[in-house]
Design a protein around this motif. Sequence first.
Motif, PDB file in Angstrom:
ATOM      1  N   ARG A  10       0.957  -1.026   0.035  1.00 33.75           N
ATOM      2  CA  ARG A  10      -0.169  -0.064   0.112  1.00 33.75           C
ATOM      3  C   ARG A  10       0.997   1.194  -0.179  1.00 33.75           C
ATOM      4  N   LEU A  12       1.623   5.257  -0.566  1.00 33.46           N
ATOM      5  CA  LEU A  12       1.068   6.791  -0.371  1.00 33.46           C
ATOM      6  C   LEU A  12       2.132   7.628  -1.101  1.00 33.46           C
ATOM      7  N   VAL A  44      -2.689   4.473  -2.330  1.00 35.85           N
ATOM      8  CA  VAL A  44      -4.067   4.624  -1.434  1.00 35.85           C
ATOM      9  C   VAL A  44      -4.241   6.056  -1.027  1.00 35.85           C
ATOM     10  N   ALA A  45      -3.231   6.797  -1.247  1.00 35.01           N
ATOM     11  CA  ALA A  45      -3.599   8.204  -0.771  1.00 35.01           C
ATOM     12  C   ALA A  45      -2.409   9.080  -1.732  1.00 35.01           C
ATOM     13  N   ALA A  71      -1.555  10.625   7.058  1.00 36.03           N
ATOM     14  CA  ALA A  71      -2.160  10.028   5.922  1.00 36.03           C
ATOM     15  C   ALA A  71      -1.613   8.679   6.072  1.00 36.03           C
ATOM     16  N   TYR A  75      -4.325   5.578   6.230  1.00 38.16           N
ATOM     17  CA  TYR A  75      -4.554   4.632   5.201  1.00 38.16           C
ATOM     18  C   TYR A  75      -3.957   3.546   5.428  1.00 38.16           C
ATOM     19  N   ASP A  76      -3.219   3.075   6.352  1.00 35.27           N
ATOM     20  CA  ASP A  76      -2.351   2.065   6.494  1.00 35.27           C
ATOM     21  C   ASP A  76      -1.379   1.849   5.299  1.00 35.27           C
ATOM     22  N   ALA A  77      -0.716   2.796   5.072  1.00 35.33           N
ATOM     23  CA  ALA A  77       0.394   2.552   3.948  1.00 35.33           C
ATOM     24  C   ALA A  77       1.590   1.949   4.375  1.00 35.33           C
TER      25      ALA A  77
END
Length: 379
Positions: A10, A12, A44-45, A71, A75-77
């Motif tokens: 994931r 960012l 994810v962001a 963030a 968003y669990d990056a």
Amino acid sequence: METKNIQYERALLAGVNTGTDEQEFARSMEELKSLAKACYMEPVAIVTQNLEHGNKALYVGTGKVREIKEAALAYDADVAVFDDALTPAQLSNLQKELDMPVLDRTTLILDIFAIRAGTREAKLQVESARLKYLLPRLVGMHEALTRQGGASGSMSSRGAGEKKLELDRRKIEKRIAQLNRELKEVSAEREVQRKKRQAARIPLVAMVGYTNAGKSTIMNALVDRYVKDDDKKVLEKDMLFATLDTTVRQICTGNNQDFLLSDTVGFIHKLPHSLIKAFHATLEEVRNADLLLQVVNVSDPHYKEQMHTTEELLAELHAAGLPMITVYNQADRCMDAVEYPKRSGMDKVFICAKETSSLELLVRMIWNGCMKTMSVRNF
């Protein structure tokens, strides 16, 4: 490559606009998203910032670092990816502040190239580029550790981490030297092959252009029509840098009008200079071509900017003055079927690679272009 068992990270994404046109900056960030996907990441962001110039220590402002960290948590990056090449200090500082892995655009592209490399030459080139990019970052960390080692400068004050970095540095330098030797051997083999082709007097046509513009589609369409051998086809996929290895195929059109068609690595905005240097031997196919085909996806709203990037990189390869036909591919998506064949001229052609009439027109233009070039050279 099978992707069903790959665990996607994931990601960012973050970028700084330092005065670039808003549309161009948005395009760069969208491209970063595509690069992340090509590297098996799930964006994810996205966090962006407008600055007059990048922060020397952190690339983004200190307040924006906090926003990125928040963030990433929300968003669990797994990783933060930045849209520019980061300095060793910026990379180190961001990793400390964010407490997570940090990649820059250059590292992302290098990772994609490492995934895509298939031939021995491509693998050697990519490994060389990655190690050369990593080396100064190790040096930067080494210098930071040295400053913490005490004012006396005594060898006894050095920590285990610093010693390991020195060992890593020596290993990397030794491996780079080995890779350079192997690449020289491969380059010599390529030169022998090139001289054999030149002796055979078969024109060499090199396709260049932005990644994912349709070079592999055109190669496969010509192989389908004139070679009729599925084993000669190349990977064709709607993905940035789906193909990396340079491929040469002999296109037999009949009437002694055969030519060699080379599909070279695609270009991209902010292509790392280290990669251009690493692939210099491979891209010599471009400089030694009798004719270039700049393949353009004319249905892409940013195709003019992509053409500009391609032309800049051709100039860097000292290939800007070579005879060239611009192939506007996927014209059927944005033009009337009757209109686009009529818009072709001496140095441009509008085609749909899936249409027989387009391929026949393209082949005629290629052969006419090769004959002009070869007659000038013979003269």
